[in-house]
Motif scaffolding. Structure first.
Motif, short mmCIF file in Angstrom:
data_model
loop_
_atom_site.label_atom_id
_atom_site.label_comp_id
_atom_site.label_asym_id
_atom_site.label_seq_id
_atom_site.Cartn_x
_atom_site.Cartn_y
_atom_site.Cartn_z
N ALA A 24 0.87 -1.18 0.00
CA ALA A 24 0.00 0.00 0.00
C ALA A 24 0.90 1.23 0.00
N ASN A 25 1.55 1.45 -1.14
CA ASN A 25 2.60 2.48 -1.20
C ASN A 25 2.08 3.89 -0.98
N VAL A 71 -7.43 14.61 -7.02
CA VAL A 71 -7.44 14.83 -5.57
C VAL A 71 -6.52 13.82 -4.90
N CYS A 72 -6.63 12.57 -5.29
CA CYS A 72 -5.81 11.52 -4.69
C CYS A 72 -4.33 11.72 -4.96
N GLU A 73 -3.99 12.14 -6.17
CA GLU A 73 -2.60 12.41 -6.50
C GLU A 73 -2.01 13.50 -5.60
N SER A 80 6.71 4.88 -6.15
CA SER A 80 7.30 3.71 -6.78
C SER A 80 8.55 3.29 -6.02
N GLY A 81 8.85 2.05 -6.14
CA GLY A 81 10.05 1.51 -5.52
C GLY A 81 10.11 0.02 -5.80
N GLU A 88 -0.81 2.71 -9.91
CA GLU A 88 -2.06 3.10 -10.56
C GLU A 88 -3.10 3.53 -9.52
N TYR A 89 -3.97 4.41 -9.91
CA TYR A 89 -5.10 4.83 -9.07
C TYR A 89 -6.31 4.00 -9.50
N ASP A 90 -6.26 2.73 -9.14
CA ASP A 90 -7.25 1.78 -9.58
C ASP A 90 -8.03 1.22 -8.39
N SER A 91 -8.76 0.15 -8.61
CA SER A 91 -9.58 -0.41 -7.53
C SER A 91 -8.72 -0.86 -6.34
#
Length: 123
Positions: A24-25, A71-73, A80-81, A88-91
């Motif tokens: 959960a980065n 908003v989430c961004e 990343s790592g 991705e801003y996905d489900s």
């Protein structure tokens, strides 16, 4: 291998797990803002405060409200790592946020009951 993250309460010299995330980065990125740059590699024993939990909860709720990627961004960006999982801003991103809300409640209760809560990770 992957990014494993925990909230634990300190009991004497021992830790008792109260929350666990895997890759959960976006949650990790939130906690990274509370540590000096030289400690970003692998966070150990970051003390959690009620203020931190309130900020995280507020940001999660704003992201979940409309699921607006812009908003989430801004509020809870991915990072990343190596072994950090998807950016991705996905489900899966939103599932991690939803899963975190009960963890916040548990951590808040522990702190309010006089326990120390820490964030730590391994990857």
């Amino acid at each position: 291998m992957g990014l494993d993250m925990w909230l634990s309460k300190k009991k004497g010299k021992n830790l008792e797990e109260i929350a666990y995330w895997r890759k959960a980065n976006q949650i990790r990125e939130f906690f990274v803002t509370y540590v000096p740059d030289e400690q970003h590699e692998n966070i150990e024993n970051l003390p959690i405060t009620l203020e931190m939990l309130a900020t995280l909860e507020e940001r999660i709720n704003k992201c979940l409200k409309d699921k607006d990627i812009n908003v989430c961004e801004r509020l809870l960006p991915t990072s990343s790592g190596f072994f950090f999982g998807s950016t991705e801003y996905d489900s899966y991103y939103f599932e991690d946020l939803e899963m975190t809300l009960p963890f916040i409640k548990i951590a808040r209760n522990e702190i309010e009951n006089g326990n120390h809560v820490i964030y730590h990770e391994w990857w």
